[in-house]
Design an enzyme around this catalytic site. Structure first.
Site, PDB file in Angstrom:
ATOM      1  N   LEU A   1      24.109  -9.058 -14.689  1.00 27.68           N
ATOM      2  CA  LEU A   1      23.721  -9.016 -16.086  1.00 27.68           C
ATOM      3  C   LEU A   1      23.554  -7.553 -16.451  1.00 27.68           C
ATOM      4  O   LEU A   1      23.092  -6.752 -15.636  1.00 27.68           O
ATOM      5  CB  LEU A   1      22.398  -9.773 -16.320  1.00 27.68           C
ATOM      6  CG  LEU A   1      22.415 -11.290 -16.193  1.00 27.68           C
ATOM      7  CD1 LEU A   1      21.005 -11.853 -16.371  1.00 27.68           C
ATOM      8  CD2 LEU A   1      23.369 -11.927 -17.204  1.00 27.68           C
ATOM      9  N   ASP A   2      23.920  -7.197 -17.679  1.00 19.18           N
ATOM     10  CA  ASP A   2      23.767  -5.818 -18.127  1.00 19.18           C
ATOM     11  C   ASP A   2      22.291  -5.429 -18.130  1.00 19.18           C
ATOM     12  O   ASP A   2      21.396  -6.278 -18.174  1.00 19.18           O
ATOM     13  CB  ASP A   2      24.328  -5.651 -19.537  1.00 19.18           C
ATOM     14  CG  ASP A   2      25.833  -5.872 -19.594  1.00 19.18           C
ATOM     15  OD1 ASP A   2      26.488  -5.777 -18.545  1.00 19.18           O
ATOM     16  OD2 ASP A   2      26.331  -6.145 -20.701  1.00 19.18           O
ATOM     17  N   ARG A   3      22.042  -4.136 -18.147  1.00 16.51           N
ATOM     18  CA  ARG A   3      20.680  -3.617 -18.148  1.00 16.51           C
ATOM     19  C   ARG A   3      19.846  -4.231 -19.274  1.00 16.51           C
ATOM     20  O   ARG A   3      18.687  -4.611 -19.078  1.00 16.51           O
ATOM     21  CB  ARG A   3      20.701  -2.092 -18.301  1.00 16.51           C
ATOM     22  CG  ARG A   3      19.308  -1.454 -18.280  1.00 16.51           C
ATOM     23  CD  ARG A   3      19.362   0.013 -18.659  1.00 16.51           C
ATOM     24  NE  ARG A   3      20.030   0.829 -17.664  1.00 16.51           N
ATOM     25  CZ  ARG A   3      19.443   1.321 -16.585  1.00 16.51           C
ATOM     26  NH1 ARG A   3      18.168   1.058 -16.334  1.00 16.51           N
ATOM     27  NH2 ARG A   3      20.109   2.084 -15.737  1.00 16.51           N
TER      28      ARG A   3
ATOM     29  N   THR B   1      20.437  -7.030 -20.929  1.00 14.69           N
ATOM     30  CA  THR B   1      20.542  -8.486 -21.024  1.00 14.69           C
ATOM     31  C   THR B   1      19.439  -9.138 -20.203  1.00 14.69           C
ATOM     32  O   THR B   1      19.155  -8.733 -19.075  1.00 14.69           O
ATOM     33  CB  THR B   1      21.913  -8.963 -20.522  1.00 14.69           C
ATOM     34  OG1 THR B   1      22.936  -8.375 -21.319  1.00 14.69           O
ATOM     35  CG2 THR B   1      22.029 -10.483 -20.619  1.00 14.69           C
TER      36      THR B   1
ATOM     37  N   HIS C   1      31.177  -7.200 -19.563  1.00 10.92           N
ATOM     38  CA  HIS C   1      30.721  -7.162 -20.965  1.00 10.92           C
ATOM     39  C   HIS C   1      31.453  -8.190 -21.845  1.00 10.92           C
ATOM     40  O   HIS C   1      31.638  -7.963 -23.036  1.00 10.92           O
ATOM     41  CB  HIS C   1      30.927  -5.768 -21.566  1.00 10.92           C
ATOM     42  CG  HIS C   1      30.129  -4.683 -20.927  1.00 10.92           C
ATOM     43  ND1 HIS C   1      28.810  -4.826 -20.561  1.00 10.92           N
ATOM     44  CD2 HIS C   1      30.483  -3.412 -20.571  1.00 10.92           C
ATOM     45  CE1 HIS C   1      28.377  -3.690 -20.022  1.00 10.92           C
ATOM     46  NE2 HIS C   1      29.359  -2.836 -20.005  1.00 10.92           N
TER      47      HIS C   1
END
Length: 266
Positions: free
Chosen positions: A135-137, A139, A216
């Site tokens: 998961l993105d930072r 998110t 992404h």
């Protein structure tokens, strides 16, 4: 092996040693990883203990972290006998915004592994925990961890088509035309997306369910239909829905792993 490709260190060690002796179940591993998988020591700690001469394998001190072992190997750490055979363990974690899903964070905010270890009980700290996907930072939401690398491969393989459900707060008010484009699939710079499930939860909130996991992807898809993401949360993976508070965790039962993820744990 491709020309010029470096032989993995564990394979070099196995070749020097003549390979691991056959195990009753036909499975072998290398020492440092086996200790992490069995919950004895996380891999970095295991490598240090091995090099310090604190680990014995079949009656002799072993200083090679990549030495081949199997479930029947007789292993001692600091003189204490340890069993390498282990069951698959899977944790559900509610990732907060900020930490990264990497081994280190150059920005100093921290990693999800540090956040997870900070709340785990002592009996789970000896495991080497692998994140199933990323998961993105910024998110938040459901992130799975396991000691079984087979589950990592299963959960991230493009062939598995394991669904992931996201909720995004976006710029603007997506209409039916935009949602239909998401459902039909879009052409992104790295190729067409698979058809997705998309519906509106509020004027500026979209629920999007994907069966693939490119870099992404949710953000790129929503930007492509004119509604950039302001905040993103993952609330489900496969048949598993997030049910713990932010920063908290729980261990999944074997039946949850089988039914929710389509994976057969050992």
């Amino acid at each position: 092996m491709a020309r010029g490709q470096k032989t993995p260190r564990w394979l070099e060690a196995a070749r020097r040693r003549g390979g691991a002796a056959p195990s009753p179940d036909g499975r072998s591993d290398w020492l440092a990883r086996a200790l992490g998988r069995a919950g004895v020591l996380p891999r970095a700690d295991a490598e240090a203990a091995i090099r310090e001469g604190r680990v014995e394998v079949d009656g002799r001190v072993e200083r090679e972290p990549f030495a081949p072992v199997h479930s029947g190997s007789q292993v001692k750490v600091d003189g204490r006998a340890r069993v390498l055979a282990t069951a698959s363990r899977v944790l559900m974690f509610h990732k907060p915004a900020g930490p990264v899903v990497h081994g280190s964070d150059p920005e100093g905010v921290g990693t999800v592994f540090e956040r997870l270890r900070a709340v785990l009980p002592e009996d789970l700290l000896g495991y080497e925990w692998f994140a199933v996907g990323r998961l993105d930072r910024d998110t938040t939401g459901l992130l799975l961890f396991t000691n079984d690398e087979r589950l990592v491969r299963h959960g991230t393989s493009p062939q598995t088509h394991l669904s992931k459900r996201y909720v995004a707060r976006v710029v603007g008010h997506p209409g039916e035309a935009a949602l239909q484009r998401l459902r039909d699939g879009l052409e992104l710079e790295d190729g067409p997306t698979r058809p997705a499930q998309a519906r509106s939860r509020a004027l500026d909130v979209v629920e999007l369910t994907l069966t693939e996991g490119r870099h992404h992807q949710v953000k790129r898809m929503l930007a492509a239909v004119g509604h950039p993401v302001l905040a993103l949360h993952r609330e489900a993976v496969g048949g598993l829905s997030l049910d713990v508070p932010e920063g908290a965790w729980r261990e999944l039962r074997s039946e949850e792993v089988r039914e929710g993820l389509g994976f057969l744990p050992v």
